[in-house]
Design a protein around this motif. Structure first.
Motif, mmCIF file in Angstrom:
data_model
loop_
_atom_site.group_PDB
_atom_site.id
_atom_site.type_symbol
_atom_site.label_atom_id
_atom_site.label_comp_id
_atom_site.label_asym_id
_atom_site.label_seq_id
_atom_site.Cartn_x
_atom_site.Cartn_y
_atom_site.Cartn_z
ATOM 1 N N ASN A 213 -18.626 -4.150 3.589
ATOM 2 C CA ASN A 213 -17.418 -4.720 4.100
ATOM 3 C C ASN A 213 -16.679 -3.581 5.025
ATOM 4 O O ASN A 213 -17.391 -2.333 5.126
ATOM 5 C CB ASN A 213 -16.381 -5.487 3.198
ATOM 6 N N ARG A 214 -15.746 -3.872 5.849
ATOM 7 C CA ARG A 214 -15.021 -2.923 6.476
ATOM 8 C C ARG A 214 -14.470 -1.677 5.916
ATOM 9 O O ARG A 214 -13.986 -0.504 6.319
ATOM 10 C CB ARG A 214 -13.997 -3.508 7.482
ATOM 11 N N MET A 215 -14.205 -1.907 4.553
ATOM 12 C CA MET A 215 -13.418 -0.876 3.823
ATOM 13 C C MET A 215 -14.432 0.351 3.614
ATOM 14 O O MET A 215 -13.809 1.518 3.593
ATOM 15 C CB MET A 215 -13.135 -1.292 2.461
ATOM 16 N N GLY A 216 -15.686 0.190 3.946
ATOM 17 C CA GLY A 216 -16.375 1.624 3.834
ATOM 18 C C GLY A 216 -16.766 1.678 2.348
ATOM 19 O O GLY A 216 -16.176 1.193 1.273
ATOM 20 N N ASN A 217 -17.632 2.830 1.973
ATOM 21 C CA ASN A 217 -17.721 2.954 0.633
ATOM 22 C C ASN A 217 -16.883 3.699 -0.150
ATOM 23 O O ASN A 217 -15.945 4.247 0.511
ATOM 24 C CB ASN A 217 -19.289 3.965 0.503
ATOM 25 N N ILE B 42 -11.252 6.293 4.444
ATOM 26 C CA ILE B 42 -10.817 5.210 4.820
ATOM 27 C C ILE B 42 -10.744 4.189 3.868
ATOM 28 O O ILE B 42 -9.831 3.326 3.681
ATOM 29 C CB ILE B 42 -12.035 4.453 6.071
ATOM 30 N N HIS B 43 -11.646 4.320 2.752
ATOM 31 C CA HIS B 43 -11.411 3.609 1.386
ATOM 32 C C HIS B 43 -10.115 3.891 0.783
ATOM 33 O O HIS B 43 -9.556 2.693 0.110
ATOM 34 C CB HIS B 43 -12.481 3.785 0.643
ATOM 35 N N HIS B 44 -9.768 5.035 0.952
ATOM 36 C CA HIS B 44 -8.597 5.098 0.323
ATOM 37 C C HIS B 44 -7.462 4.290 0.939
ATOM 38 O O HIS B 44 -6.252 4.083 0.190
ATOM 39 C CB HIS B 44 -8.279 6.588 0.539
ATOM 40 N N PHE B 45 -7.554 3.934 2.119
ATOM 41 C CA PHE B 45 -6.424 3.172 2.901
ATOM 42 C C PHE B 45 -6.284 1.823 2.039
ATOM 43 O O PHE B 45 -5.215 1.420 1.767
ATOM 44 C CB PHE B 45 -6.650 2.729 4.278
ATOM 45 N N TYR B 46 -7.438 1.209 1.601
ATOM 46 C CA TYR B 46 -7.602 -0.007 1.076
ATOM 47 C C TYR B 46 -7.244 -0.003 -0.426
ATOM 48 O O TYR B 46 -6.542 -0.697 -1.163
ATOM 49 C CB TYR B 46 -8.569 -0.806 1.276
ATOM 50 N N ASP B 47 -7.761 1.341 -1.188
ATOM 51 C CA ASP B 47 -7.300 1.434 -2.628
ATOM 52 C C ASP B 47 -5.863 1.578 -2.655
ATOM 53 O O ASP B 47 -5.171 1.190 -3.691
ATOM 54 C CB ASP B 47 -7.841 2.882 -2.764
ATOM 55 N N LYS B 48 -5.153 2.390 -1.971
ATOM 56 C CA LYS B 48 -3.826 2.570 -2.143
ATOM 57 C C LYS B 48 -2.702 2.311 -0.932
ATOM 58 O O LYS B 48 -1.567 1.600 -0.988
ATOM 59 C CB LYS B 48 -3.605 4.061 -2.503
ATOM 60 N N LEU B 49 -3.130 2.852 0.202
ATOM 61 C CA LEU B 49 -1.942 3.142 1.221
ATOM 62 C C LEU B 49 -1.669 1.695 1.751
ATOM 63 O O LEU B 49 -0.364 1.502 1.858
ATOM 64 C CB LEU B 49 -2.541 4.023 2.555
ATOM 65 N N LEU B 50 -2.526 0.798 1.877
ATOM 66 C CA LEU B 50 -2.023 -0.686 2.499
ATOM 67 C C LEU B 50 -1.210 -1.355 1.362
ATOM 68 O O LEU B 50 -0.632 -2.264 1.769
ATOM 69 C CB LEU B 50 -3.415 -1.295 2.914
#
Ligand code: ADP
Ligand code: NI
Length: 207
Positions: free
Chosen positions: A152-156, A161-169
């Motif tokens: 998926n677009r989140m990356g590994n 970049i994955h940290h954006f989905y883990d936390k920032l967003l």
């Protein structure tokens, strides 16, 4: 000691303890968080401005990412007492020990205005353009990759970049105050714009 003198002592104490932190947690981060907290409190008018500022100055001194030993809250308590702030000691420690996103089991008074405003201010500095810069600064400090494509677009996991989905967003929906929510929505939009452009460039969409 008057309030200006105490602020100066708190600044000197925090600067000294934070001197080896990454550029995303340097003195400028503290100054931004202080200004954001002051702004939110001018709108909300719920916290004592002086105690809020003291808490903002000290909020990252005991960050567990940079301090292996958890003894540093004791250090901060000692500082507060030596600065004549015994009465506000528990309020300040309550705020700074609960602001971390990674702290899933907060204990204490989560309705306290100093805590609610300071947490919003710290979270606002993790999103928007400055949030992007800080994320890549911290990712590099940890030796993480920028991005690693996956299914998926989140990356590994473990990439910035994955940290954006883990936390920032997630941060915009976790804001405590209305003033914080307002600032967060614009900064959140910027994260989305950044990610869209990042993937377009990664995929060479415009080449
Ligand atoms: P908290 O302590 O509230 O969990 P952090 O201190 O982890 O928040 O976040 C501080 C800054 O470091 C933020 O800008 C955040 O985006 C960044 N950061 C934390 N973890 C990572 C990570 N794994 N990759 C990139 N940036 C990170
Ligand atoms: Ni911080």
């Amino acid at each position: 000691m008057n309030k200006d003198g105490i602020i100066k002592r708190a600044e000197d104490f925090a600067k000294d303890r934070m001197k080896n932190f990454d550029p995303g947690h340097d003195w400028w981060h503290v100054l931004r968080v202080r200004r954001l907290a002051e702004h939110i409190n001018i709108v909300e008018k719920s916290a004592d401005p002086f105690i809020l500022d003291i808490a903002a100055i000290l909020h990252d001194v005991s960050d567990s990412k940079f301090n292996k030993d958890n003894g540093s809250y004791e250090d901060i308590r000692r500082f507060l007492i030596s600065a004549g702030l015994k009465e506000s000691e528990n309020q300040v420690i309550n705020a700074i020990s609960n602001i971390s996103f990674s702290n899933r089991n907060p204990v204490g008074d989560l309705k306290d205005p100093v805590f609610r405003i300071l947490q919003d201010a710290d979270r606002l500095d993790a999103i928007g353009a400055i949030g992007v810069a800080r994320a890549f600064s911290y990712g590099s400090y940890k030796g993480n990759k920028l991005y690693e494509p996956s299914d998926n677009r989140m990356g590994n996991q473990g990439t910035t970049i994955h940290h954006f989905y883990d936390k920032l967003l997630k941060l915009k929906d976790l804001m405590n105050t209305d003033a914080g929510k307002e600032l967060a929505s614009e900064r959140h939009r910027f994260l989305e714009i950044f990610l869209k452009q990042f993937y377009e460039e990664w995929d060479m969409k415009n080449a």
